[in-house]
Design a protein around this motif. Structure first.
Motif, PDB file in Angstrom:
ATOM      1  N   MET A   1       3.034   3.508   9.753  1.00 11.26           N
ATOM      2  CA  MET A   1       4.293   2.835   9.474  1.00 11.26           C
ATOM      3  C   MET A   1       4.064   1.487   8.794  1.00 11.26           C
ATOM      4  SD  MET A   1       7.443   3.059   9.461  1.00 11.26           S
ATOM      5  CE  MET A   1       8.870   3.292  10.404  1.00 11.26           C
ATOM      6  N   SER A   2       2.967   0.813   9.111  1.00 14.36           N
ATOM      7  CA  SER A   2       2.717  -0.490   8.502  1.00 14.36           C
ATOM      8  C   SER A   2       2.497  -0.374   6.994  1.00 14.36           C
ATOM      9  CB  SER A   2       1.520  -1.164   9.164  1.00 14.36           C
ATOM     10  OG  SER A   2       0.346  -0.428   8.914  1.00 14.36           O
ATOM     11  N   ASN A   3       1.959   0.761   6.539  1.00 17.43           N
ATOM     12  CA  ASN A   3       1.777   0.980   5.109  1.00 17.43           C
ATOM     13  C   ASN A   3       3.136   1.035   4.408  1.00 17.43           C
ATOM     14  OD1 ASN A   3       0.373   1.361   2.754  1.00 17.43           O
ATOM     15  ND2 ASN A   3       0.181   3.569   3.027  1.00 17.43           N
ATOM     16  N   PHE A   4       4.114   1.689   5.046  1.00 19.81           N
ATOM     17  CA  PHE A   4       5.464   1.742   4.482  1.00 19.81           C
ATOM     18  C   PHE A   4       6.076   0.343   4.424  1.00 19.81           C
ATOM     19  CE2 PHE A   4      10.066   1.937   5.115  1.00 19.81           C
ATOM     20  CZ  PHE A   4      10.427   2.578   3.941  1.00 19.81           C
ATOM     21  N   VAL A   5       5.916  -0.426   5.505  1.00 24.80           N
ATOM     22  CA  VAL A   5       6.476  -1.784   5.541  1.00 24.80           C
ATOM     23  C   VAL A   5       5.823  -2.645   4.465  1.00 24.80           C
ATOM     24  CG1 VAL A   5       6.687  -3.877   6.954  1.00 24.80           C
ATOM     25  CG2 VAL A   5       7.113  -1.634   7.973  1.00 24.80           C
ATOM     26  N   GLN A   6       4.506  -2.500   4.279  1.00 24.00           N
ATOM     27  CA  GLN A   6       3.817  -3.256   3.239  1.00 24.00           C
ATOM     28  C   GLN A   6       4.341  -2.861   1.857  1.00 24.00           C
ATOM     29  OE1 GLN A   6      -0.414  -2.721   3.177  1.00 24.00           O
ATOM     30  NE2 GLN A   6      -0.747  -4.545   1.932  1.00 24.00           N
ATOM     31  N   SER A   7       4.539  -1.566   1.622  1.00 24.59           N
ATOM     32  CA  SER A   7       5.098  -1.119   0.344  1.00 24.59           C
ATOM     33  C   SER A   7       6.508  -1.652   0.155  1.00 24.59           C
ATOM     34  CB  SER A   7       5.112   0.405   0.269  1.00 24.59           C
ATOM     35  OG  SER A   7       3.822   0.906   0.110  1.00 24.59           O
ATOM     36  N   LEU A   8       7.291  -1.645   1.223  1.00 21.01           N
ATOM     37  CA  LEU A   8       8.664  -2.150   1.152  1.00 21.01           C
ATOM     38  C   LEU A   8       8.683  -3.625   0.775  1.00 21.01           C
ATOM     39  CD1 LEU A   8      11.611  -1.307   1.612  1.00 21.01           C
ATOM     40  CD2 LEU A   8      11.357  -2.053   3.971  1.00 21.01           C
ATOM     41  N   ARG A   9       7.780  -4.400   1.323  1.00 23.36           N
ATOM     42  CA  ARG A   9       7.706  -5.825   0.971  1.00 23.36           C
ATOM     43  C   ARG A   9       7.370  -6.009  -0.504  1.00 23.36           C
ATOM     44  NH1 ARG A   9       4.432  -7.763   6.282  1.00 23.36           N
ATOM     45  NH2 ARG A   9       6.220  -7.802   7.680  1.00 23.36           N
ATOM     46  N   LEU A  10       6.526  -5.119  -1.038  1.00 25.39           N
ATOM     47  CA  LEU A  10       6.140  -5.232  -2.444  1.00 25.39           C
ATOM     48  C   LEU A  10       7.288  -4.891  -3.388  1.00 25.39           C
ATOM     49  CD1 LEU A  10       2.523  -3.768  -2.298  1.00 25.39           C
ATOM     50  CD2 LEU A  10       3.194  -6.159  -2.625  1.00 25.39           C
ATOM     51  N   TRP A  11       8.312  -4.190  -2.893  1.00 33.16           N
ATOM     52  CA  TRP A  11       9.483  -3.915  -3.722  1.00 33.16           C
ATOM     53  C   TRP A  11      10.096  -5.225  -4.207  1.00 33.16           C
ATOM     54  CZ3 TRP A  11      13.110   0.236  -1.183  1.00 33.16           C
ATOM     55  CH2 TRP A  11      12.411   1.438  -1.007  1.00 33.16           C
ATOM     56  N   PHE A  12      10.098  -6.220  -3.323  1.00 33.74           N
ATOM     57  CA  PHE A  12      10.776  -7.478  -3.598  1.00 33.74           C
ATOM     58  C   PHE A  12       9.829  -8.569  -4.088  1.00 33.74           C
ATOM     59  CE2 PHE A  12      13.205  -5.117  -0.454  1.00 33.74           C
ATOM     60  CZ  PHE A  12      14.412  -5.013  -1.113  1.00 33.74           C
ATOM     61  N   ALA A  13       8.541  -8.289  -4.077  1.00 36.71           N
ATOM     62  CA  ALA A  13       7.549  -9.245  -4.571  1.00 36.71           C
ATOM     63  C   ALA A  13       6.442  -8.492  -5.308  1.00 36.71           C
ATOM     64  CB  ALA A  13       6.985 -10.051  -3.417  1.00 36.71           C
ATOM     65  N   PRO A  14       6.779  -7.825  -6.421  1.00 34.51           N
ATOM     66  CA  PRO A  14       5.780  -7.003  -7.105  1.00 34.51           C
ATOM     67  C   PRO A  14       4.598  -7.797  -7.654  1.00 34.51           C
ATOM     68  CG  PRO A  14       7.762  -7.174  -8.420  1.00 34.51           C
ATOM     69  CD  PRO A  14       8.068  -7.795  -7.094  1.00 34.51           C
ATOM     70  N   GLU A  91       0.918   1.889  -8.600  1.00 34.77           N
ATOM     71  CA  GLU A  91       0.310   0.655  -9.107  1.00 34.77           C
ATOM     72  C   GLU A  91      -0.794   0.183  -8.163  1.00 34.77           C
ATOM     73  OE1 GLU A  91       0.034  -1.787 -12.330  1.00 34.77           O
ATOM     74  OE2 GLU A  91       1.471  -0.161 -12.106  1.00 34.77           O
ATOM     75  N   ARG A  92      -0.535   0.234  -6.876  1.00 39.31           N
ATOM     76  CA  ARG A  92      -1.557  -0.159  -5.896  1.00 39.31           C
ATOM     77  C   ARG A  92      -2.761   0.766  -5.956  1.00 39.31           C
ATOM     78  NH1 ARG A  92       0.590  -0.545  -0.173  1.00 39.31           N
ATOM     79  NH2 ARG A  92      -1.312  -1.720   0.181  1.00 39.31           N
ATOM     80  N   ALA A  93      -2.524   2.056  -6.064  1.00 42.73           N
ATOM     81  CA  ALA A  93      -3.632   3.014  -6.119  1.00 42.73           C
ATOM     82  C   ALA A  93      -4.489   2.781  -7.357  1.00 42.73           C
ATOM     83  CB  ALA A  93      -3.097   4.445  -6.099  1.00 42.73           C
ATOM     84  N   MET A  94      -3.849   2.523  -8.494  1.00 43.34           N
ATOM     85  CA  MET A  94      -4.615   2.274  -9.722  1.00 43.34           C
ATOM     86  C   MET A  94      -5.463   1.017  -9.585  1.00 43.34           C
ATOM     87  SD  MET A  94      -2.164   3.393 -12.915  1.00 43.34           S
ATOM     88  CE  MET A  94      -0.836   2.284 -12.516  1.00 43.34           C
ATOM     89  N   ARG A  95      -4.906  -0.028  -8.998  1.00 45.63           N
ATOM     90  CA  ARG A  95      -5.647  -1.271  -8.831  1.00 45.63           C
ATOM     91  C   ARG A  95      -6.821  -1.094  -7.875  1.00 45.63           C
ATOM     92  NH1 ARG A  95      -3.547  -5.417 -11.274  1.00 45.63           N
ATOM     93  NH2 ARG A  95      -4.827  -6.881 -10.107  1.00 45.63           N
ATOM     94  N   ARG A  96      -6.679  -0.224  -6.905  1.00 45.61           N
ATOM     95  CA  ARG A  96      -7.736   0.004  -5.914  1.00 45.61           C
ATOM     96  C   ARG A  96      -8.739   1.071  -6.345  1.00 45.61           C
ATOM     97  NH1 ARG A  96      -4.113   0.525  -0.445  1.00 45.61           N
ATOM     98  NH2 ARG A  96      -3.640  -1.689  -0.178  1.00 45.61           N
ATOM     99  N   GLY A  97      -8.453   1.740  -7.462  1.00 53.24           N
ATOM    100  CA  GLY A  97      -9.337   2.807  -7.909  1.00 53.24           C
ATOM    101  C   GLY A  97      -9.222   4.070  -7.058  1.00 53.24           C
ATOM    102  N   GLU A  98      -8.068   4.251  -6.421  1.00 55.95           N
ATOM    103  CA  GLU A  98      -7.832   5.413  -5.559  1.00 55.95           C
ATOM    104  C   GLU A  98      -7.114   6.513  -6.340  1.00 55.95           C
ATOM    105  OE1 GLU A  98      -7.111   2.654  -1.575  1.00 55.95           O
ATOM    106  OE2 GLU A  98      -5.434   3.745  -2.446  1.00 55.95           O
ATOM    107  N   ASP A  99      -7.094   7.701  -5.751  1.00 54.95           N
ATOM    108  CA  ASP A  99      -6.302   8.784  -6.321  1.00 54.95           C
ATOM    109  C   ASP A  99      -4.828   8.396  -6.269  1.00 54.95           C
ATOM    110  OD1 ASP A  99      -8.526  10.335  -6.745  1.00 54.95           O
ATOM    111  OD2 ASP A  99      -8.294  11.472  -4.878  1.00 54.95           O
ATOM    112  N   LEU A 100      -4.076   8.857  -7.253  1.00 58.50           N
ATOM    113  CA  LEU A 100      -2.642   8.583  -7.243  1.00 58.50           C
ATOM    114  C   LEU A 100      -1.987   9.330  -6.089  1.00 58.50           C
ATOM    115  CD1 LEU A 100      -1.772   8.708 -11.034  1.00 58.50           C
ATOM    116  CD2 LEU A 100      -2.124   6.704  -9.591  1.00 58.50           C
ATOM    117  N   PRO A 101      -0.963   8.731  -5.482  1.00 50.96           N
ATOM    118  CA  PRO A 101      -0.312   9.373  -4.335  1.00 50.96           C
ATOM    119  C   PRO A 101       0.448  10.630  -4.742  1.00 50.96           C
ATOM    120  CG  PRO A 101       0.888   7.403  -4.979  1.00 50.96           C
ATOM    121  CD  PRO A 101      -0.361   7.446  -5.812  1.00 50.96           C
TER     122      PRO A 101
END
Length: 130
Positions: A1-14, A91-101
């Protein structure tokens, strides 16, 4: 759930996304943005379809008309929210070098649109009055 909350915060502070990982090739970020815009166009089309069903089918029985309009409007709202969430996650996955979700949302949206379309086919074939 914390991953969702972190993503939600990034909506407003990209701009905070740039604090993670390395800057990806700009072509990939721009492609991600184009995908986001395509999802928004889809959301606008669904919302427009919902309003069209409500406004331009007055002879359709009230329950059918409102049900179909609300289904399209809800799909549009979900599509617009999902567009933003998917943009952030990619965008986060690309910056981290991870597979796209991956996501089941395109399948769910397709099914919802297909159900509404089938309902409209039934209504057209059997009349507006239900």
């Amino acid at each position: 759930m914390s991953n969702f909350v972190q993503s939600l915060r990034l909506w407003f502070a990209p701009e905070r996304i740039s604090e993670e990982g390395d800057t990806p090739d700009y072509r990939f970020s721009l492609a991600n943005e184009r995908t986001f815009l395509a999802w928004l166009r889809t959301a606008l089309a669904l919302i427009g379809g919902g309003f069209a069903v409500d406004q331009f089918l007055p002879d359709l029985r009230w329950g059918w008309r409102i049900g179909l309009a609300l289904a399209l409007l809800a799909a549009g709202v979900l599509c617009s929210l999902r567009a933003l969430n998917h943009w952030v996650r990619c965008e986060r996955a690309m910056r981290r070098g991870e597979d796209l979700p991956t996501s089941r949302f395109p399948m769910l949206l397709s099914l919802a649109v297909a159900v509404v379309a089938l309902a409209m086919v039934v209504i057209v074939l059997f009349g507006w009055e239900g």
